[in-house]
Design an enzyme around this catalytic site. Structure first.
Site, mmCIF file in Angstrom:
data_model
loop_
_atom_site.group_PDB
_atom_site.id
_atom_site.type_symbol
_atom_site.label_atom_id
_atom_site.label_comp_id
_atom_site.label_asym_id
_atom_site.label_seq_id
_atom_site.Cartn_x
_atom_site.Cartn_y
_atom_site.Cartn_z
ATOM 1 N N ASP A 102 0.839 -1.187 0.000
ATOM 2 C CA ASP A 102 0.000 0.000 0.000
ATOM 3 C C ASP A 102 0.880 1.245 0.000
ATOM 4 O O ASP A 102 1.683 1.436 0.915
ATOM 5 C CB ASP A 102 -0.875 -0.016 1.261
ATOM 6 C CG ASP A 102 -2.269 0.480 1.007
ATOM 7 O OD1 ASP A 102 -2.417 1.441 0.233
ATOM 8 O OD2 ASP A 102 -3.220 -0.083 1.581
ATOM 9 N N ASP A 203 -3.210 4.560 -2.324
ATOM 10 C CA ASP A 203 -4.266 5.050 -1.444
ATOM 11 C C ASP A 203 -4.757 6.432 -1.890
ATOM 12 O O ASP A 203 -3.941 7.314 -2.190
ATOM 13 C CB ASP A 203 -3.712 5.115 -0.017
ATOM 14 C CG ASP A 203 -4.737 5.541 0.999
ATOM 15 O OD1 ASP A 203 -5.705 4.788 1.205
ATOM 16 O OD2 ASP A 203 -4.568 6.627 1.599
ATOM 17 N N GLU A 257 -6.900 3.546 -5.567
ATOM 18 C CA GLU A 257 -8.137 3.837 -4.834
ATOM 19 C C GLU A 257 -8.611 5.207 -5.297
ATOM 20 O O GLU A 257 -7.976 6.217 -5.028
ATOM 21 C CB GLU A 257 -7.891 3.842 -3.325
ATOM 22 C CG GLU A 257 -9.167 4.103 -2.538
ATOM 23 C CD GLU A 257 -8.914 4.384 -1.067
ATOM 24 O OE1 GLU A 257 -9.812 4.096 -0.260
ATOM 25 O OE2 GLU A 257 -7.836 4.897 -0.725
ATOM 26 N N HIS A 331 -10.848 -2.896 4.318
ATOM 27 C CA HIS A 331 -10.599 -2.425 5.678
ATOM 28 C C HIS A 331 -11.345 -1.141 6.023
ATOM 29 O O HIS A 331 -11.351 -0.739 7.196
ATOM 30 C CB HIS A 331 -9.098 -2.187 5.861
ATOM 31 C CG HIS A 331 -8.569 -1.117 4.957
ATOM 32 N ND1 HIS A 331 -8.455 -1.298 3.587
ATOM 33 C CD2 HIS A 331 -8.150 0.160 5.202
ATOM 34 C CE1 HIS A 331 -7.994 -0.187 3.040
ATOM 35 N NE2 HIS A 331 -7.797 0.705 3.987
ATOM 36 N N ASP A 332 -11.958 -0.487 5.046
ATOM 37 C CA ASP A 332 -12.686 0.762 5.284
ATOM 38 C C ASP A 332 -14.197 0.597 5.225
ATOM 39 O O ASP A 332 -14.930 1.571 5.374
ATOM 40 C CB ASP A 332 -12.277 1.807 4.238
ATOM 41 C CG ASP A 332 -10.936 2.445 4.537
ATOM 42 O OD1 ASP A 332 -10.526 2.447 5.712
ATOM 43 O OD2 ASP A 332 -10.285 2.930 3.592
#
Length: 559
Positions: A102, A203, A257, A331-332
């Site tokens: 990431d 990200d 993302e 994870h979000d």
């Protein structure tokens, strides 16, 4: 210049996401670590995945669970050492599993040496950030709001200036107009490539496209986002980064993302000829239970809106030679099972149905840890049980806006990011087999949902194995085009994957009630075979009228 990756290669890949803090604790400190991941490699091999995306385990103060990076080149001691990481990469590579890291490049921790040097007065590093004076009336440089609540500006040390942070105040936004920042990003990627990393996830990358001159918004949240999100310069940044780092190796897989992006931009981000990214994460389909676009204003999910969003993105990216990253969970996000399905009665069938619906679309599927055993949101009873900074901020903001304490808690209970961050449930033990000591975040339903039980007598993990095997062996899934079916049906999500005269018909009932459908005439009475069913159904041909059981998924192939 390297050869561009063929989209059909991406279509055969399946990527698994590990949230290291919550996967497995090898040393008893309550926090997952790299050696814990190494200990579970056999489990990962059994799923037959191709790559693992790891959330950040770089040095960090952990104010935003590792997305506030203080050192991009080193492993945080909480998670292990560089030797541990290199061993992990080597052991995964030996089993044909790649590593995706990431990259958090929109912002860095205020503990990072770049920001600390800026605070110390170094002009070079001050130019790494958006540092601005107040307006003539003394107000903040802009009226922008942080995505975690409150103003997006904080005081820059002892000066009379302020720095921009679209997220937590400890996450200072980097100024990508500065070529030095872009050079640093490419160097970081090249460093990890030399360590054997073959994938990168970027990200919130499309919020790097802020203007050099920042202006006030009109107060509307959607309009404000457009001032810094998905702007044309992001394509320049990505292409430049591609050419300076990962694009030099055609085997590297990348995913961006892309918050609040558009179909047109996503095609441009991922069309191989543009040399930007392999694929994009988009989130429109996971906002169908937001009221007026507000995550915390919860309503039942809008199934017809969900269908239309999935179909429009799938069709458009297919026609434009773009590529989707396919997912329900990360994870979000709260667990999709808890979000969309009746898990009291149909947890197994609905988990299989959701997997079928998303995994057989055109794109590269991602599986979030625990999804393959049907994990659910935790059943917390107080705000003190949550750790996530966004959740705690939202809880207080909701109360200030008029929510009762109970209603504010119910809202964050449904939508908190901690819903997906609870430890992986390996056994029914007190701490879910994740650790011998109290973990950083508690699990609540491991007595009925855990890996040991699932591998012993469960049906969800085996179903995922079948889906993955199909993607690797069936060109209709990895390479095929997509055509929506039953677009107006109020309960069924259905589509065809096709190549020449061959096709798959995918039927999924999104509800806990039986429903009857009538297929388009071109598919009626056509002979073929059922290649996947979560009710063990067999058919020699598709009938004119078909009744689907609650959360039934059925995949029919004919040629």
């Amino acid at each position: 210049m390297s050869k561009k990756r063929d989209l059909s290669e991406l279509g055969k890949k399946v990527i698994y996401q590990i949230y290291p803090k919550s996967f497995y604790d090898s040393n008893g400190d309550g926090i997952g670590d790299i050696r814990g991941i190494i200990a579970k490699i056999d489990y990962l091999i059994s799923l037959n995945i191709d790559m693992i995306w790891f959330n950040p385990f770089f040095i960090s103060p952990q104010n935003d669970n590792g997305y506030d990076i203080a050192d991009y080149y080193n492993i945080d001691s909480v998670f292990g050492t560089m030797d541990d990481f290199e061993e992990l990469v080597a052991k995964l590579r030996a089993n044909h599993i790649g590593v995706m890291l990431d990259m958090v490049f929109n912002h860095c921790s205020t503990s990072h040496q770049w920001f600390q040097k800026a605070l110390a007065g170094n002009q070079k590093y001050q130019n790494y950030f958006y540092i601005r004076s107040t307006k003539k009336d003394g107000s903040l440089p802009t009226n922008w709001q942080s995505k975690f609540g409150g103003p997006a500006w904080s005081k820059f040390g002892n000066t009379d200036k302020f720095y921009l942070h679209l997220y937590d105040p400890t996450q200072a936004d980097l100024d990508w107009h500065n070529p030095d920042v872009r050079y640093e990003a490419a160097n970081i990627i090249n460093f990890w490539q030399k360590k054997g990393v073959t994938g990168f996830r970027f990200d919130v990358f499309n919020v790097t496209g802020k203007s050099e001159t920042l202006v006030n918004s009109n107060g509307d949240e959607a309009a404000e986002k457009k001032l810094y999100t998905d702007t044309p310069i992001v394509h320049k940044y990505l292409h430049e980064l591609n050419r300076a780092s990962f694009g030099q190796d055609s085997q590297i897989i990348t995913v961006g993302e892309m918050s609040s992006t558009t179909i047109a931009n996503s095609i441009d981000y991922t069309n191989p000829k543009n040399q930007e990214l392999s694929m994009v994460f988009t989130f429109h389909h996971l906002k169908v239970d937001y009221k007026n676009g507000d995550k915390w204003q919860t309503i039942p999910f809008d199934f017809m809106k969900l269908k239309e969003l999935l179909f429009s993105w799938q069709e458009s990216l297919d026609k434009g030679h773009g590529w989707n990253a396919l997912f329900w969970n990360n994870h979000d996000q709260p667990r999709a099972l808890s979000r969309f399905c009746n898990t009291q009665t149909y947890r197994i069938q609905s988990a299989q149905m959701l997997a079928t619906a998303i995994q057989l679309l055109r794109g590269t599927p991602f599986i979030y840890q625990g999804e393959e055993i049907g994990m659910l949101n935790p059943d917390y009873t107080s705000i003190e049980e949550y750790v996530d900074v966004e959740t705690k901020n939202a809880y207080h903001i909701l109360q200030k806006s008029g929510f009762s304490e109970n209603d504010a808690f119910l809202a964050v209970k449904q939508k908190s990011r901690d819903n997906s961050r609870t430890p992986m449930q390996w056994t029914a033990a007190k701490y879910a087999g994740f650790s011998h000591n109290k973990p950083w975040l508690a699990s609540t339903n491991q007595d009925t949902i855990n890996v040991a039980a699932e591998l012993d007598h469960g049906k969800i993990f085996k179903f995922y194995q079948k889906l993955i095997a199909l993607r690797k062996s069936e060109p209709l899934i990895s390479d095929g085009h997509i055509m929506p079916l039953l677009r107006d049906d109020q309960r069924v999500f259905a589509y065809s994957r096709y190549l020449a005269d061959s096709a798959l018909v995918v039927l999924t009932n999104f509800y806990d009630k039986t429903t009857t459908i009538e297929l388009p005439s071109k598919y009626k009475r056509r002979h073929g075979s059922v290649i996947l069913s979560n009710y063990n159904r067999t058919l020699g041909e598709l009938p004119r009228v078909l009744t689907l059981k609650p959360y039934e998924s059925l995949v029919f192939k004919f040629s």
